[in-house]
Design a protein around this motif. Structure first.
Motif, mmCIF file in Angstrom:
data_model
loop_
_atom_site.group_PDB
_atom_site.id
_atom_site.type_symbol
_atom_site.label_atom_id
_atom_site.label_comp_id
_atom_site.label_asym_id
_atom_site.label_seq_id
_atom_site.Cartn_x
_atom_site.Cartn_y
_atom_site.Cartn_z
ATOM 1 N N SER A 78 35.173 60.691 41.390
ATOM 2 C CA SER A 78 33.904 60.603 40.660
ATOM 3 C C SER A 78 33.861 59.336 39.836
ATOM 4 N N GLN A 79 32.707 58.726 39.819
ATOM 5 C CA GLN A 79 32.546 57.513 39.028
ATOM 6 C C GLN A 79 31.983 57.803 37.655
ATOM 7 N N SER A 80 31.915 59.064 37.294
ATOM 8 C CA SER A 80 31.359 59.397 35.985
ATOM 9 C C SER A 80 32.210 58.833 34.869
ATOM 10 N N GLN A 81 33.527 58.804 35.090
ATOM 11 C CA GLN A 81 34.388 58.239 34.063
ATOM 12 C C GLN A 81 34.161 56.738 33.939
ATOM 13 N N ILE A 82 33.985 56.078 35.095
ATOM 14 C CA ILE A 82 33.798 54.637 35.074
ATOM 15 C C ILE A 82 32.532 54.272 34.330
ATOM 16 N N GLU A 83 31.524 55.112 34.463
ATOM 17 C CA GLU A 83 30.263 54.826 33.802
ATOM 18 C C GLU A 83 30.418 54.843 32.286
ATOM 19 N N LYS A 84 31.384 55.624 31.774
ATOM 20 C CA LYS A 84 31.494 55.797 30.332
ATOM 21 C C LYS A 84 32.467 54.799 29.715
ATOM 22 N N GLU A 85 33.296 54.168 30.521
ATOM 23 C CA GLU A 85 34.346 53.337 29.969
ATOM 24 C C GLU A 85 33.829 51.943 29.601
ATOM 25 N N ASP A 86 34.687 51.201 28.966
ATOM 26 C CA ASP A 86 34.413 49.812 28.634
ATOM 27 C C ASP A 86 34.680 48.987 29.888
ATOM 28 N N VAL A 87 33.652 48.844 30.716
ATOM 29 C CA VAL A 87 33.810 48.202 32.016
ATOM 30 C C VAL A 87 33.621 46.700 31.857
ATOM 31 N N LEU A 88 34.538 45.943 32.463
ATOM 32 C CA LEU A 88 34.471 44.487 32.427
ATOM 33 C C LEU A 88 34.299 43.991 33.862
ATOM 34 N N VAL A 89 33.291 43.150 34.087
ATOM 35 C CA VAL A 89 33.025 42.578 35.408
ATOM 36 C C VAL A 89 33.660 41.192 35.437
ATOM 37 N N VAL A 90 34.627 40.996 36.348
ATOM 38 C CA VAL A 90 35.420 39.770 36.397
ATOM 39 C C VAL A 90 35.141 39.065 37.719
ATOM 40 N N THR A 91 34.838 37.776 37.628
ATOM 41 C CA THR A 91 34.522 36.976 38.806
ATOM 42 C C THR A 91 35.575 35.886 38.986
ATOM 43 N N PHE A 92 36.023 35.701 40.243
ATOM 44 C CA PHE A 92 37.034 34.704 40.577
ATOM 45 C C PHE A 92 36.507 33.781 41.683
ATOM 46 N N PHE A 93 37.036 32.555 41.684
ATOM 47 C CA PHE A 93 37.014 31.714 42.870
ATOM 48 C C PHE A 93 38.364 31.881 43.555
ATOM 49 N N VAL A 94 38.350 32.136 44.869
ATOM 50 C CA VAL A 94 39.585 32.311 45.633
ATOM 51 C C VAL A 94 39.589 31.284 46.750
ATOM 52 N N THR A 95 40.557 30.357 46.697
ATOM 53 C CA THR A 95 40.674 29.317 47.728
ATOM 54 C C THR A 95 42.123 29.170 48.130
ATOM 55 N N GLN A 96 42.332 28.551 49.297
ATOM 56 C CA GLN A 96 43.697 28.297 49.752
ATOM 57 C C GLN A 96 44.365 27.230 48.908
ATOM 58 N N GLU A 97 43.605 26.213 48.501
ATOM 59 C CA GLU A 97 44.202 25.085 47.792
ATOM 60 C C GLU A 97 44.553 25.422 46.354
ATOM 61 N N HIS A 98 43.717 26.193 45.675
ATOM 62 C CA HIS A 98 43.891 26.401 44.242
ATOM 63 C C HIS A 98 44.208 27.841 43.868
ATOM 64 N N GLY A 99 44.254 28.727 44.840
ATOM 65 C CA GLY A 99 44.601 30.110 44.530
ATOM 66 C C GLY A 99 43.490 30.822 43.780
ATOM 67 N N LEU A 100 43.870 31.594 42.769
ATOM 68 C CA LEU A 100 42.923 32.403 41.999
ATOM 69 C C LEU A 100 42.436 31.610 40.795
ATOM 70 N N LEU A 101 41.124 31.517 40.646
ATOM 71 C CA LEU A 101 40.523 30.808 39.523
ATOM 72 C C LEU A 101 39.557 31.752 38.827
ATOM 73 N N LEU A 102 39.807 32.035 37.560
ATOM 74 C CA LEU A 102 38.907 32.889 36.794
ATOM 75 C C LEU A 102 37.616 32.125 36.525
ATOM 76 N N GLN A 103 36.511 32.655 37.066
ATOM 77 C CA GLN A 103 35.228 31.986 36.883
ATOM 78 C C GLN A 103 34.459 32.542 35.694
ATOM 79 N N ASP A 104 34.497 33.868 35.518
ATOM 80 C CA ASP A 104 33.747 34.471 34.417
ATOM 81 C C ASP A 104 34.226 35.904 34.226
#
Length: 1445
Positions: free
Chosen positions: A669-695
């Protein structure tokens, strides 16, 4: 977000109205007991979707009364109203009846033991039986025990076993090697004699009757009364932790009893519960002691037994409940913490229990009511199933199983579908901006959409629809039980064991993607762009290219179990738009979701991850700045990913939702997820630079969950009805369309705020700019956007600079925006040391107030945050910040807030903050000046002296003198009072005030008034009280008041004293006063000159006492001469010393025989660096001082001065004369001079060194250090003589003489002749002593030889003082007396007496030998007692003249 599917049980036609329901505790099987008025009753079993188990159907001509499942096995105990009891087995349908003669009335008690080895049955007549069940669940013959209580039995409860008898604990102990535990597990060693219910399971229980009695049945089958209550027991509950039995009667009386180890129950409490009693009340106990009752009222009552707290839960009409709806029954789900209640109108109310902790650590329970589920009829019973998502409901018309299901949703190609109800979907087409809803005739368990197709799966069938405007047309339906579903173009992807099926919209299989047994069964399908990602139950993943006519596998089949440790199962598998990257969420072996997101590069065949628990990836973030990395770790740490998405078109962009790690993520159930402090994290993923936190940004609070990422938007699911109109209900049947609420909303990405409708070229440029900015390549970033001319683009990039904290880029953006004000503010902010503070200024200028607030808080610049709040008009936050973090600006904040309130017209509140800022004394009168009445009331209320004074001034300016005097009096402003009285001509009153208060300002004002009226004496008086002495002196001079002038001058400053002294001197009178005033004013020379001129010797002496070394030397010499003339030599010496005439001072001491004290000697001592005397003159002066001290007998002071002069020899001589041994030894040790060592040693020899070893040690040490070896030899000789004369210790004497010889040998080179003679004498003495010692030592072994040696010693002419003659004769006398030769002994005594007539025999011969000799010879000797130390050889021994013959 979840819905409940309702499954109506497929009841047989013969079944009637359901009256009983019971879920199995571990198997999803529901038992239903029904009553048919015509045929009797029956019991049926149903599966979780209501399917009837045909074999498990039992009919009787009477009604069932109780149903009770076995705790572990699928075995149902059924009790009937006639007393018949049977066991029904699932799924075989086999039923085993219990013996018919056991019960003859309605069964009222059915209870299994905890492990199911015992079954207790009881009936209306009071008969109770205990049955044994074997390990296979088979009944073992007749009952083990049968007891008749003669009263209807109501309920039964098993007591948990004691901890020492717990089987699990015994098992753990047995495994660890505990022999006693192994013995208890050995069933062969158990007692088989007397009947025992067994101790391994804890089979003691309590059973109650209708008259309120409760009986305890122990493990030996002994039934004893335990307790009794007023009415029939309806429910019992036992708290193992507290060892308390709680009992509830049908009248809702709650009693608690403490059960002791001896089986005695003691009542703890008794309380009457609110509500209607009787058989209609439904009572539920929870594991933590919460009693929940529903008794057909409009609320549910809860009683916390342990906390003794009670409250009620009611329905909310705004959620769909009706007014007057009654609550009949309750059931509590422990795993979900959800309370379900059935109502009289066919609704199921659900409360979710939330435990909240406050700052003090106290916990409080909150119950949140949810939207109800609805069934037909009046609900009489409900029960949660073995699975937490199943709820069985028994109503007056049917039995319904509610199955909780997560609402399905999907987004693809600008189409979004969200499930609203079990049979209703909301569709949104963002290309045409249309929203529709449609109903299906089956439950929706999965949905997939593309721009041209909608596929719905109900668990058995897939139905395909084709959108056409605002309608949906069904294009096909086919049977399929695939748990996974995906769409791409005209293809439908489903799964079956070991393969993926590619179907047409009509269900025809076009292609099979086969997986081996080792690779497992496909369970997860996901399409992104033109690529399909597949995950299996064996944790294998693979990507397929869908761009061609047939799907083609890319890369290799990858077994993630080889790469990821502790991998339990795959939760989610997604691929990017280019098919080059796979992202995976997993569940660990222990069942917990992993905190990592894994990324598998298909081309490079490498696996990387980002760990949300630590907030950083496998190695490190690729951002160039450490501050960004630290910020990322702080924001993302201690979280767990719950969903993931790739951008539909941009292959580099990835987003995931994360929640704190303490969230409950086991449930689907996603009811718990709806109530929590949810953070939306965006990355750039490339072969050359790996994981890059975008926002990273928090999910908007009004939205439920993230649905997809499709640049430039995030797509979120929102709450029902928030985005549009309410749902229009339509009858179920064929799919129907109505106007739809907007269930999906779009939120622009951070980089695209304001650019949502930009063309593809701008969108790509912005993505490239964001990517290059993330990796820190500013050159490429500017290249990406240099052709963009839109001001909105530059503003958006400036916003991005706030997120990325790139101020250098922000300056360029502000320049292109033409925002000069923001550029100036940013330049001024460069003086701030914190980067966050500078960024916050930028955010403020761009209108990003929330970001600015967060930045100020993160860098701890609460002073700037305070200013920010003030500028934003958020005064409450500004005040709170100042009070808690920025107290240095607290008063300033109060003042600014008060000024703001004044400007807003809220003067009352402004008063409060002016007072807090401590500016009310000025600001409040200014603010209230136009409202004199309010101002006067405020001043009288505050009772502040400053305000009283101000108000008095105001009244005085208004010529209201009486009122002004009143307020001046309250303010204790005496000057103003005096001033007003003088103005009014009442100088007498003014004088009284000045005299009474002593106020200087008031006294001065009065003095001026009297001076103006020529009242000189009064004026002088008040000038004096005002301490205005110069004015008083002025008046005294002008009016010849010489008597008062002297006292005033002494009270005034030195200038006034000088002026007055000159006045006296000019007049030629009172010269003594002039001298004194000159002296007091510090002009000593003038005072002395005047004193000498007028021969004022008394004054001269007083002045001389204040003279010191800083005074004029000539003046000092003149004064000293004056004192010499007047025979005050001590004072003259002090003045001479002060004048640096040391020799004259010392000579005066000698001439006048003045005692030189230590203070005087110190004053006569010239410092080493003095310019008045050379070093030689200084030493000469010191020696003269020392000589003088020697003459006066002050040897210690003489020693000190000789030492300061560097003459240590004289110093030592002075110290020797003092006789202070301790200081002599100390001075000798620090001087380190030969002569001083010898002088000290010679002095110490004059002391009693014989009885003080420390002195002897110092003598030897000093002679040795002074190298006076001849003197040391003489000292050793003296030591030898002492040892012989005082102690007759010739051995020590020999040692001392040996040391003396050594010393003389060393001193031989200095004076050979004298040393040789001394050495010869000493050597001879040493030989004599040695011979005597040898004679004494050999006496016991060879007495004759010893006597011979001693006789030969007596023949030596110079035997004494080496060996005393008395000792030699004494040795011989002792020898002869010892051998009884008294005649010979007597002859030796006679010989000794002839040689030494006055010798004292008792010093050389023992008393015992003398007495023996007297007795043998008949001679009595008389001794004359003498002083031992004085007599020695001169002691006389007289013989008694009366000799008895």
């Amino acid at each position: 977000m979840a819905v409940y599917f309702d499954h109506r049980v497929e009841a047989p036609d013969s079944s009637g109205v359901a009256v009983l329901i019971s879920w199995h505790s571990s198997v999803c099987v529901l038992a239903v007991g029904s009553v048919n008025a015509s045929t009797g009753g029956c019991v049926d079993l149903y599966l979780q979707q209501g399917e009837h188990v045909e074999l498990c159907h039992v009919e009787r001509g009477f009604s069932p009364s109780l149903l009770q499942w076995h705790p572990t096995k699928p075995l149902l105990a059924v009790g009937w109203e006639t007393g018949e009891t049977m066991l029904l087995s699932h799924p075989s349908g086999e039923h085993t009846p219990l013996p018919n003669n056991t019960h003859t009335t309605c069964i009222t008690v059915l209870e299994w033991s905890r492990n199911g080895s015992r079954l207790i049955t009881g009936d209306q007549a009071g008969v109770m039986a205990v049955w044994r069940m074997d390990a296979r669940g088979k009944l073992q013959g007749s009952p083990l025990i049968k007891h008749d209580y003669s009263k209807p039995l109501t309920c039964c409860i098993f007591r948990p076993p004691p901890p020492t008898e717990d089987v699990a604990m015994l098992a753990r102990a047995a495994v660890s090697g505990d022999e006693s535990a192994l013995d208890m597990f050995n069933w062969k060693k158990s007692n088989k004699g007397a009947f025992a219910l067994g101790s391994q399971e804890g089979l003691a229980f309590c059973i109650s009757t209708a008259d309120g009695s409760v009986y305890s049945v122990d493990e030996q089958a002994r039934s004893v009364p335990l307790l009794s209550v007023e009415s029939a027991v309806q429910k019992m509950w036992y708290s193992k932790r507290r060892a308390v039995l709680a009992v509830v009667t049908d009248s809702l009386l709650l009693s608690q009893f403490s059960l002791g180890p001896d089986g005695v129950a003691q009542e703890i409490s008794k309380v009457k519960l609110s509500g209607r009693g009787g058989q209609h009340a439904d009572i539920v106990w929870t594991e933590n002691g919460l009693l929940i009752t529903a008794s057909g009222e409009q609320h549910i009552r809860l009683w916390d037994v342990e906390l003794d707290d009670h409250y009620a839960l009611t329905l909310d009409e705004s959620l769909g409940f009706e007014k007057g709806e009654l609550l009949n029954c309750v059931s509590f789900c422990v795993s979900k913490q959800v309370l379900a209640a059935g109502t009289s109108r066919g609704r199921v109310a659900l409360w979710h229990m939330v435990t909240v902790s406050d700052q003090k650590g106290d916990t409080k329970i909150h119950w949140k009511l949810q939207t109800p589920a609805e069934v037909e009829g009046n609900i009489s019973q409900l029960q949660w199933g073995s699975s937490s998502h199943l709820l069985a409901i028994c109503s007056s018309s049917c039995v319904v199983i509610l199955s909780e299901h997560v609402m399905c949703s999907h987004y693809s190609q600008q189409m979004a579908a969200v499930q609203l109800t079990p049979t209703q979907l909301s569709l949104a087409n963002f290309n045409t901006n249309t929203h529709i809803t449609f109903h299906t005739d089956t439950h929706i368990r999965a949905v997939q959409v593309t721009k041209d197709m909608v596929a719905v799966w109900n668990g058995k069938y897939i139905t395909v629809y084709e959108p056409s405007g605002l309608t949906l047309n069904s294009t096909g339906s086919f049977q399929c039980e695939s748990p996974a579903l995906a769409l791409h173009d005209e293809n439908i992807y489903t799964v079956e064991p070991n393969r993926v099926q590619i179907r047409t919209p009509q269900g025809t299989v076009k292609q099979l993607l086969v997986f081996s047994e080792a690779e497992g069964n496909p369970t997860l399908l996901s399409v992104c762009g033109s690529y399909l990602a597949v995950g299996t139950d064996m944790c294998h993943v693979r990507v397929f290219d869908l761009t061609r006519r047939e799907a083609k596998a890319m890369g290799v089949m990858k077994n993630l179990s080889e790469l990821i440790p502790d991998l339990g199962a795959l939760r989610s598998v997604k691929c990017n738009a280019s098919g080059s990257q796979l992202s995976i969420l997993i569940t660990q072996v222990n069942g917990r979701p992993d905190n990592k997101v894994y990324f598998y590069d298909i081309e490079l065949d490498t696996l990387s991850y980002f760990d949300f628990f630590t907030g950083r990836p496998e190695s490190s973030l690729a951002q160039s700045e450490d501050s960004q990395r630290t910020r990322c770790e702080g924001e993302l740490a201690a979280r767990c990913p719950v969903s993931q998405f790739w951008d539909e078109n941009e292959s580099r962009l990835f987003v995931c939702e994360t929640v704190p790690v303490n969230s409950d993520l086991h449930s689907s159930s996603q009811s718990q997820i709806e109530k929590e402090d949810v953070l939306v994290v965006t990355f750039f993923v490339t072969q050359e630079h790996g994981l890059l936190l975008q926002d990273s940004q928090p999910k908007p609070a009004t939205l439920l969950t993230l649905l997809a990422l499709d640049t430039p938007y995030y797509y979120y699911i929102c709450k029902l009805g928030e985005g549009g109109d309410q749902v229009v209900s339509t009858p179920s049947g064929t799919p129907q369309v109505s106007s739809s609420p907007q269930m999906v909303v779009r939120r622009a990405l951070r980089d695209f705020v304001g650019l949502e409708s930009c063309e593809k070229q701008t969108r790509d440029a912005m993505l490239n700019f964001s990517f290059y900015l993330t990796i820190g390549d500013m050159d490429e970033a500017f290249k990406a956007i240099k052709l963009i001319k839109s001001e909105a683009v530059w503003e958006n990039m400036a916003w991005m600079c706030v997120k990325s904290r790139r101020l250098d880029v922000a300056r360029v953006c502000l320049g292109n925006m033409g925002n000069a004000r923001a550029a100036r503010a940013l330049r001024d902010a460069e003086k701030e040391p914190e980067v966050e503070a500078q960024v916050a200024v930028l955010a403020t200028q761009l209108g990003m107030l929330e970001d600015a607030e967060r930045l100020y808080k993160s860098c701890g610049r609460f002073d700037l945050l305070n200013k920010f709040y003030q500028a934003a008009g958020q005064w409450q936050q500004a005040v709170e910040t100042a009070e808690t973090h920025d107290r240095i600006h607290l008063r300033t904040t109060y003042y600014s807030y008060a000024k703001h309130l004044e400007a807003m017209g809220d003067k009352n509140l402004a008063l409060v903050y002016f007072e807090k800022s401590d500016t009310h004394r000025f600001e409040v009168p200014r603010m209230l000046m136009e409202d004199n009445l309010s101002l006067e009331i405020y001043i009288n209320k505050m009772k502040d002296k400053d305000l009283y004074k101000w108000w008095g001034h105001y009244l005085e300016s208004q010529s209201d003198m009486e009122a002004a005097l009143h307020y001046y009096d309250l303010a204790q402003d005496y000057l103003s009072q005096v001033r007003v009285h003088c103005y009014l001509g009442n100088i007498q009153k003014a004088s009284e005030i000045a005299n009474e208060t002593g106020n200087r300002a008031a006294s001065y004002h009065v003095a001026r008034q009297y001076e103006g009226q020529d009242e000189i004496s009064q004026s002088v008086h008040f000038y004096t009280r005002a301490q205005a002495y110069n004015n008083a002196i002025r008046l005294c001079k002008e009016n010849n008041l010489d008597e008062q002038l002297m006292n005033l001058a002494l009270l005034s400053n030195p200038e006034d004293m000088m002026d007055t002294a000159m006045y006296y001197e000019e007049k030629g009178t009172h010269m003594d006063r002039a001298v004194m005033l000159y002296h007091k004013a510090g002009h000593v020379s003038k005072a002395l000159e005047l004193a000498f001129a007028t021969e004022q010797f008394g004054a001269l002496q007083l002045i001389a006492e204040d003279l010191n070394e800083n005074s004029d030397p000539a003046l000092l010499a003149r004064c000293s001469d004056f004192f010499i003339k007047h025979a005050q030599y001590q004072k003259a010496v002090e003045l001479l010393v002060a004048a640096k005439k040391y020799h004259e001072a010392l000579q005066l001491c000698l001439d006048q025989s003045l005692t030189i004290t230590e203070d005087l000697a110190e004053s006569l001592t010239v410092p080493k660096d003095s310019s008045h005397l050379s070093e030689a003159g200084r030493k000469e002066l010191l020696e003269k001082i020392a000589d003088c001290c020697m003459r006066q007998g002050n040897y210690h002071l003489a020693t000190k001065k000789y030492t300061q002069a560097g003459n240590k020899i004289k110093a030592m001589r002075a110290l020797l004369k003092s006789g202070d041994t301790e200081k002599i030894v100390f001075f000798t040790g620090v001087s380190r001079q030969k002569e001083i060592y010898v002088m000290a040693a010679n002095y110490l020899q004059s002391l009693d060194w014989r009885n003080d070893p420390e002195i002897m040690k110092n003598i030897i040490s000093f002679y040795t250090k002074g190298r006076a070896l001849d003197l040391l030899a003489g000292f050793y000789e003296a030591c030898a003589e002492v040892e012989i004369d005082d102690y007759q210790n010739y051995e020590k004497a020999y040692g001392a003489l040996t040391e003396a010889c050594k010393c003389l040998t060393k001193a031989k080179g200095r004076s050979e002749d004298e040393a040789d003679s001394k050495l010869l004498i000493l050597t001879h003495r040493l030989g004599l002593v040695k011979r005597f010692i040898q004679a004494r030592r050999m006496h016991e072994e060879d007495p004759v030889e010893a006597v011979r040696v001693c006789e030969s010693l007596l023949e030596e002419k110079d035997l004494d003082p080496a060996v005393r003659v008395g000792d030699a004769y004494g040795f011989l006398v002792e020898h002869y007396c010892h051998h009884g030769n008294f005649q010979q002994a007597w002859s030796k005594i006679e010989e000794l007496r002839s040689t030494r007539p006055n010798i004292n025999l008792s010093l050389y011969v023992s008393q015992t030998s003398l007495e023996a000799l007297q007795n043998a010879a008949g001679v009595r000797l008389v001794y004359r007692e003498t002083n031992t130390h004085a007599a020695k050889d001169d002691e006389e021994v007289e013989e008694d003249e009366n000799i008895n013959h």
